[in-house]
Write an enzyme that holds these catalytic residues in place. Structure first.
Site, PDB file in Angstrom:
ATOM      1  N   HIS A 473       3.613 -38.951 -35.479  1.00 23.08           N
ATOM      2  CA  HIS A 473       2.954 -38.271 -34.363  1.00 23.08           C
ATOM      3  C   HIS A 473       2.228 -39.189 -33.390  1.00 23.08           C
ATOM      4  O   HIS A 473       1.987 -38.814 -32.244  1.00 23.08           O
ATOM      5  CB  HIS A 473       1.942 -37.259 -34.922  1.00 23.08           C
ATOM      6  N   THR A 602      -2.419 -34.480 -24.616  1.00 19.19           N
ATOM      7  CA  THR A 602      -2.770 -33.091 -24.909  1.00 19.19           C
ATOM      8  C   THR A 602      -4.249 -32.832 -24.653  1.00 19.19           C
ATOM      9  O   THR A 602      -5.054 -33.753 -24.541  1.00 19.19           O
ATOM     10  CB  THR A 602      -2.468 -32.737 -26.381  1.00 19.19           C
TER      11      THR A 602
END
Length: 784
Positions: A473, A602
């Site tokens: 990730h 994000t």
């Protein structure tokens, strides 16, 4: 070994007559072709850098400007207003050139400067235009004249046929919100989760922070925002991902699934051939920047593509204090794991990409290889699944020299990792729902030693032809991998295809070298460390409760009839389901992108709001349908507004995180920031958007439905919920929790989410003639 001899380009022996040199022409030819391919890529990269560097103009526009200036000069007018003459006076070689040549050179130099100035102006205008986000806050179908003019100007300044990275220089920087605004939004977000005394205490801490330390920390952030492309992303990558010392398996990595109902071929090697070849096709398009820049649906607004740079040839390297991400420019092979053995599989031969049939042949040779794993080799990848510090120490102690280093380098420098599993997975058999859950768990963590969790991604291929992926990730977020996986799945089935026997199409070059088995010398002490890491990883994997719930009774089509955003609808359903599940509300994390800005990643949407709290309370206490409808729409509008604010740089959590990091650098303690950063996300959610809708034909091929992917719970006593909206009539849920928590149950929570959605659809459906009876039934029904 045969492959070792094929790799030798020359041999020599010393004799009494001198040195006897023997050249292998075949090997030298392979070296030449490989180098030729490498230089072609460099030329393409250089060309793309030039095109991207002058975008939104084109290199050919320079010639147009030069010709226009020269043509104007021949009409006896001076478009430069004396600048060409000034340049001519200061040319360093003016004495050696004729007057006509000096004039020509000066005109070309002026034209070039004018051209560069125009490019700079266009970029600056486009950057200012892309900084406008008022369009996001307007009602659907009620677009203002300002936004219409803005959209037209964006199209004018956006240029034509952009490459993947063409917009990078024109994207605005992420703004730093005011401390006061962030503090106020934070207090609003925690109000439904606190009683009056707790809220008063937190308000006092927040106001004290805002009036003292906050302004000093903010000054450093503004300074960083002026200097860096993005004031959040590098710290987000380092402190949220790379400095984590716990296992990245389950806690960080995520997975993506194959088609839900279709397996194109039951032959494992054939599926591998098409899948790996499709990955190479995507990488070639990526290297050539032929992938279209992602845009906001329906608009010409581009999204940042910086994360795409590290999809391939990237590995996370463990460290004692912090990990690091290492990216190589190119790699011509993949590392393959099968039955405890590691192989190097070359994907290029004689300077060309292997065909799907040739890759199938190579993979089949690995599957047919009967050799056993070396001592300690089989479970070696468990080091990447356990805690990071033991892995960093083991890497230094046992993999820093010799054959182990060479083999580890081979894995880490591979384009990506491939796992050939002996299991059969998918939605099949007498227990399709249970098998689907087991399929998710297999992709998520496998046996804890058959995935290389440090690689950017691992492609998993099962014995029955099913596939999937596991992704690390830290280097990028899920939509980047989802874009690749959408392309791979559709290219595999609709472009490459299979023959009648289920094999890949094409022929095999008989001169291909066999895959190379990697060698290891794993000591007893190293094997003990591997076992310790495996014990940690296995305990973590066994504790994960996963449930995949495909909803086919309704989808986006039914939700849109309610005139509610599908994402807001699902998020409010999650609040309702959680309240029914736990009898309380919790801090909720929903991931939102900030890729409208350069190097954006994000932001958090705090989905548990005072409006959703009021709605759930009213619904569960038996309020009238009219009251509940009003509260529901207020909650949906509030959620949408929060989502828009997060996307446009007015979020809460990234700003607070960066303020906290600055406070640590300064050695300052903030009770407010300490408490904020210690909040627990018991409900962590994310939507995986279907980005390349044009690749899927749900009308003619309804069975070719992607299932999306999932991730683990953030809190030990919480849930992780990933969802993907497929077409008009399907929503797939991926729900995770931990068996060790008696209050969580993924299957029960999944059923409660679906029931909550059905209740919301019933609530917003038009009244029927017997509406009063329906209302009484709705108010008095027993919920799960």
């Amino acid at each position: 070994m045969a492959e070792a001899h094929q790799a030798v380009a020359f041999q020599f022996t010393i004799t009494p007559e001198g040195i006897d040199l023997q050249l292998s022409h075949q090997a030298l030819r392979q070296v030449y072709l490989s180098g030729l391919r490498s230089w072609k890529k460099r030329v393409v990269r250089l060309k793309n850098n030039v095109i991207t560097g002058v975008y939104p103009a084109s290199p050919s526009s320079w010639l147009f400007v030069v010709i226009a200036i020269l043509a104007t000069m021949y009409t006896r007018s001076d478009p430069s207003m004396g600048l060409i003459a000034k340049i001519q006076e200061h040319l360093p070689v003016s004495d050696s050139l004729s007057i006509q040549c000096r004039t020509m050179v000066s005109a070309v130099l002026f034209s070039t400067l004018l051209w560069l100035s125009l490019i700079f102006t266009m970029r600056l205008c486009l950057k200012q235009l892309l900084s406008y986000h008022g369009w996001m806050f307007e009602q659907h179908g009620n677009v203002s004249n300002t936004t219409k003019i803005w959209a037209g100007m964006v199209r004018i300044f956006s240029g034509r046929q952009p490459l993947l990275y063409s917009y990078q220089g024109s994207l605005p920087n992420l703004p730093v919100p005011a401390v006061k605004d962030t503090v106020n939004r934070y207090l609003e977000s925690v109000r439904p989760l606190m009683n009056d005394s707790e809220y008063e205490r937190m308000t006092n801490l927040a106001k004290e922070f805002e009036g003292s330390l906050g302004n000093r920390l903010q000054w450093y952030l503004k300074l960083k925002a002026m200097w860096a492309s993005n004031y959040v992303s590098d710290w987000w990558e380092e402190y949220v991902y790379l400095r984590g010392r716990g296992p990245i398996m389950v806690n960080s990595n995520y997975y993506g699934m194959d088609f839900l109902y279709v397996t194109p071929t039951p032959i494992q090697a054939a599926r591998a051939g098409n899948t790996l070849h499709a990955c190479l096709l995507y990488r070639r398009k990526l290297n050539r920047e032929e992938i279209k820049p992602s845009r906001v649906p329906g608009l010409n607004v581009p999204l940042c593509a910086a994360q795409c740079e590290r999809i391939f040839n990237t590995t996370r390297i463990p460290g004692v204090e912090t990990d690091s991400l290492v990216h190589w420019q190119d790699s011509e092979y993949v590392a393959v794991f099968h039955r405890g053995r590691y192989f190097r599989l070359w994907l290029y031969h004689a300077g060309r990409m292997l065909s799907p049939r040739e890759i199938e042949h190579q993979v089949q040779s690995i599957l047919d290889d009967p050799s056993p794993p070396a001592p300690g080799e089989a479970k070696l990848a468990a080091l990447t699944a356990g805690d990071r510090i033991p892995w960093a120490q083991a890497r230094k102690d046992f993999f820093s020299a010799g054959v182990n280093k060479r083999s580890l380098d081979c894995i880490e420098k591979a384009a990506f990792f491939v796992a050939l599993d002996d299991d059969e997975q998918g939605m099949m058999g007498d227990d399709p729902a249970g098998n689907l859950d087991r399929y998710a768990k297999s992709l998520f963590h496998g046996k804890c030693y058959d995935r290389w969790f440090d690689k950017s991604f691992t492609v998993v291929l099962y014995k029955n032809g099913k596939n999937g992926l596991n992704a690390e990730h830290s280097w990028a977020d899920a939509p980047v991998m989802a874009h690749l996986w959408e392309y791979v799945m559709t290219t595999d089935c609709f472009q490459l295809g299979y023959n009648e026997e289920g094999h890949c199409k094409g022929e095999v070059d008989s001169s291909l070298p066999r895959p190379q088995r990697l060698s290891w010398d794993i000591s007893a002490e190293c094997q003990e460390r591997v076992e310790r890491s495996l014990t940690v990883a296995q305990a973590l994997a066994d504790d994960i409760d996963f449930h995949v719930y495909p909803i086919q009774e309704f989808g986006k089509g039914a939700i849109k009839k309610c005139k509610i955003s599908p994402d807001a609808f699902i998020q409010i359903a999650l609040q309702l389901a959680y309240y029914r599940n736990r009898g309380t509300f919790t801090l909720t994390y929903e991931a939102s992108m900030t890729r409208l800005f350069r190097e954006g990643r994000t932001e958090t949407v705090r989905s548990c709001t005072s409006e959703s709290y009021a709605f759930v309370k009213a619904l569960e206490s038996g309020e009238s349908k009219e009251v509940c409808r009003h509260l529901f729409r207020a909650a949906a509008e509030r959620h949408q507004n929060l989502y828009r604010m997060a996307m446009t740089g007015a979020g809460i959590d990234r700003h607070l995180l960066c303020l906290y990091i600055v406070s640590k650098y300064l050695g300052e303690e903030s009770p407010f920031l300490k408490e904020v950063l210690s909040d627990t996300w018991r409900l962590s959610t994310s939507q995986t958007p279907l980005q390349q809708v044009e690749l899927f034909d749900f009308v003619n091929h309804p069975d070719y439905t992607t299932c999306g992917g999932g991730f683990g719970p953030v809190a030990d006593d919480g849930y992780g919920v990933s969802y993907i909206i497929i077409g008009e009539n399907m929503i797939n849920l991926h729900i995770s929790s931990k068996f060790s928590c008696p209050q969580t149950d993924s299957h029960k929570f999944g059923a409660q989410i679906v029931q909550a959605m059905k209740d919301l659809l019933m609530l917003t459906s038009p009244e029927k003639p017997d509406g009063s009876k329906k209302e009484n039934h709705f108010q008095n029904k027993k919920h799960l």
